[in-house]
Write an enzyme that holds these catalytic residues in place. Structure first.
Site, PDB file in Angstrom:
ATOM      1  N   ASP A   7       0.870  -1.178   0.000  1.00  0.00           N
ATOM      2  CA  ASP A   7       0.000   0.000   0.000  1.00  0.00           C
ATOM      3  C   ASP A   7       0.908   1.230   0.000  1.00  0.00           C
ATOM      4  O   ASP A   7       2.142   1.122  -0.175  1.00  0.00           O
ATOM      5  CB  ASP A   7      -0.990  -0.033   1.178  1.00  0.00           C
ATOM      6  N   HIS A  97      10.701 -24.113   8.554  1.00  0.00           N
ATOM      7  CA  HIS A  97       9.687 -24.828   9.341  1.00  0.00           C
ATOM      8  C   HIS A  97       8.280 -24.721   8.762  1.00  0.00           C
ATOM      9  O   HIS A  97       7.514 -25.681   8.826  1.00  0.00           O
ATOM     10  CB  HIS A  97       9.644 -24.280  10.773  1.00  0.00           C
ATOM     11  N   HIS A 133       7.671 -31.188   9.911  1.00  0.00           N
ATOM     12  CA  HIS A 133       7.206 -29.883   9.415  1.00  0.00           C
ATOM     13  C   HIS A 133       6.160 -30.062   8.311  1.00  0.00           C
ATOM     14  O   HIS A 133       5.192 -29.313   8.248  1.00  0.00           O
ATOM     15  CB  HIS A 133       8.387 -29.044   8.934  1.00  0.00           C
TER      16      HIS A 133
END
Ligand code: RB5
Length: 142
Positions: A7, A97, A133
């Site tokens: 933005d 992860h 993970h």
């Protein structure tokens, strides 16, 4: 291909990141905003999140004043794991992860020097591919 958007609060930092990506020879698609005029961050966050979720781009970078608005918005898109990072440890860990596919930055929180290091860490760190993970990521959208 990297999708990038911001933005008005993130516009100046986005310009620095674009120059950095160019200097690294990395391809990107800029989803706006294209001026410093006040605008609504969800428009740009949704465009980047959709480009990543649909496979048009492999990774995304989103910037607003805090990084919070764009990360909240991006994470509503199925398949998006957007990580708001203010340090390199988090950027490395979220790739290893969480296999985060979008990085969110707060332009009013981190300076441009640190932001570029975070971007490099995010882009250069592979997912660990560890079974635990993979299992945890699959549980997110169960
Ligand atoms: C804009 O003033 C600001 O609210 C926006 O950039 C962002 O920080 C929202 O989360």
């Amino acid at each position: 291909m990297i999708a990038i958007g911001s933005d008005h609060g993130g516009f100046a930092l986005k310009q620095e990141i674009l120059a950095h990506l160019r200097s690294r020879g990395l391809e990107f698609k800029d989803f706006g905003t294209y001026t410093e005029a006040s605008c609504d961050y969800p428009i740009f966050a949704k465009a980047v999140a959709r480009a990543v979720a649909e496979g048009e781009c492999e990774r995304g970078i989103l910037i607003c004043g805090t990084g919070i608005g764009v990360s909240i918005t991006a994470n509503k898109q199925p398949g998006i794991r957007c990580a708001l990072c203010g340090d390199c440890f988090s950027a490395k860990a979220t790739r290893e992860h969480n296999d985060a596919n979008i990085l969110a930055l707060g332009a009013r929180v981190v300076g441009p020097g640190l932001a570029l290091l975070i971007v490099d860490t995010f882009l250069d760190t592979p997912f660990s591919n560890d079974e635990r993970h993979i299992r945890r990521i699959s549980l997110i959208e169960d």
